[in-house]
Scaffold this active site. Structure first.
Site, mmCIF file in Angstrom:
data_model
loop_
_atom_site.group_PDB
_atom_site.id
_atom_site.type_symbol
_atom_site.label_atom_id
_atom_site.label_comp_id
_atom_site.label_asym_id
_atom_site.label_seq_id
_atom_site.Cartn_x
_atom_site.Cartn_y
_atom_site.Cartn_z
ATOM 1 N N GLY A 3 0.764 -1.250 0.000
ATOM 2 C CA GLY A 3 0.000 0.000 0.000
ATOM 3 C C GLY A 3 0.792 1.296 0.000
ATOM 4 N N ASP A 6 1.201 3.305 4.585
ATOM 5 C CA ASP A 6 0.101 4.034 3.956
ATOM 6 C C ASP A 6 -0.998 4.293 4.975
ATOM 7 O OD1 ASP A 6 -0.002 1.253 3.907
ATOM 8 O OD2 ASP A 6 -1.633 1.225 2.474
ATOM 9 N N ASP A 18 -4.747 0.948 10.437
ATOM 10 C CA ASP A 18 -6.177 0.641 10.453
ATOM 11 C C ASP A 18 -6.576 0.144 11.841
ATOM 12 O OD1 ASP A 18 -8.674 -0.568 10.056
ATOM 13 O OD2 ASP A 18 -8.224 -1.161 8.018
ATOM 14 N N LYS A 56 -6.615 5.575 11.223
ATOM 15 C CA LYS A 56 -8.015 5.502 11.661
ATOM 16 C C LYS A 56 -8.014 5.643 13.177
ATOM 17 C CE LYS A 56 -9.671 2.575 7.922
ATOM 18 N NZ LYS A 56 -10.576 1.474 7.535
ATOM 19 N N PHE A 113 -13.260 3.589 5.077
ATOM 20 C CA PHE A 113 -12.559 2.587 4.276
ATOM 21 C C PHE A 113 -12.174 3.248 2.960
ATOM 22 C CE2 PHE A 113 -12.162 -0.696 1.063
ATOM 23 C CZ PHE A 113 -11.235 -1.523 1.680
ATOM 24 N N VAL A 114 -10.902 3.201 2.637
ATOM 25 C CA VAL A 114 -10.421 3.983 1.493
ATOM 26 C C VAL A 114 -9.675 3.131 0.466
ATOM 27 C CG1 VAL A 114 -10.259 6.147 2.796
ATOM 28 C CG2 VAL A 114 -8.290 4.599 2.742
ATOM 29 N N ASP A 158 -5.971 -0.535 -1.776
ATOM 30 C CA ASP A 158 -6.857 -1.330 -2.624
ATOM 31 C C ASP A 158 -8.120 -1.797 -1.927
ATOM 32 O OD1 ASP A 158 -5.400 -3.176 -0.881
ATOM 33 O OD2 ASP A 158 -6.316 -4.754 -2.082
ATOM 34 N N ARG A 210 -5.707 0.561 -6.585
ATOM 35 C CA ARG A 210 -4.391 1.039 -6.142
ATOM 36 C C ARG A 210 -3.845 2.129 -7.065
ATOM 37 N NH1 ARG A 210 -2.290 -2.393 -2.144
ATOM 38 N NH2 ARG A 210 -2.691 -4.594 -2.403
#
Ligand code: PRP
Length: 180
Positions: free
Chosen positions: A50, A106, A109, A137, A158-159, A165, A171
């Site tokens: 990512g 990246d 989470d 997050k 959620f991105v 991805d 991506r």
């Protein structure tokens, strides 16, 4: 003005952060590294997959010597809105003992990758580590997760895009999109 959207299967994502803003953050991180690691020859640890686009935007702004060790921390299977447990660490090839290490993520989470990697780096007796993440997050992660540098707090969004991805799709997008 309509917000641009991107469709992956039956999921709709809408524009959240534009590329020029992301690039500016990458530059800011590079400037901090230039200042703090001038005579330290740090080892950069970009976390695959990512972080590849963010990392690529950081590099041109670095003016100090550094070494690079790409790392893949793999989770169980494909996921969407929740993170699986990190299971394997591939690619820690450089000798990290007594070195200054900069992790480039990246996204943080659930924080499981952070915990997994932090423990590994401590075990490996690095001299110091700086944990950086473009996105965090914050609503998900507990207080003990101390991200040293953060680009944006995205709550629980959620991105996809800018390297991130949904089931390996999205991506390539230059901007970041949020699931509607
Ligand atoms: C993503 C991201 C982080 C990790 C964060 O990687 O790149 O490394 O999840 O999640 P956590 O805080 O819940 O541990 P992922 O495992 O999806 O792999 P990818 O980058 O190859 O898509």
């Amino acid at each position: 003005m309509t917000v641009p959207t991107y469709q992956i299967g039956d999921k709709t994502f809408r524009l959240l952060i534009k590329n020029d803003v992301l690039k500016q953050k990458a530059k800011e991180l590079a400037e901090r590294i230039n200042q703090e690691y001038k005579d330290k020859n740090p080892i950069l640890l970009p976390i695959l997959t990512g972080s590849f686009m963010f990392f690529a935007d950081v590099l041109p702004h670095l003016t100090i010597p550094y070494e690079i060790n790409f790392v893949k921390v793999s989770s169980y299977g494909m996921r969407m809105t929740s993170s699986a447990a990190p299971r394997a660490l591939m690619g820690l090839l450089l000798h990290l003992e007594n070195r200054h290490v900069i992790v480039v993520e990246d996204i943080v989470d659930s924080g499981k990758t952070y915990q997994f990697l932090s423990n590994k780096l401590k075990e490996m007796k690095v001299q110091s580590y700086l944990y950086t993440a473009l996105l965090v997050k914050k609503e998900n992660v507990s207080d003990e997760i101390a991200i040293d540098w953060m680009g944006f707090d995205i709550g629980k969004a959620f991105v996809v895009g800018y390297g991130m991805d949904y089931q390996e799709k999205g991506r390539h997008l230059k901007d970041i999109y949020q699931l509607v």
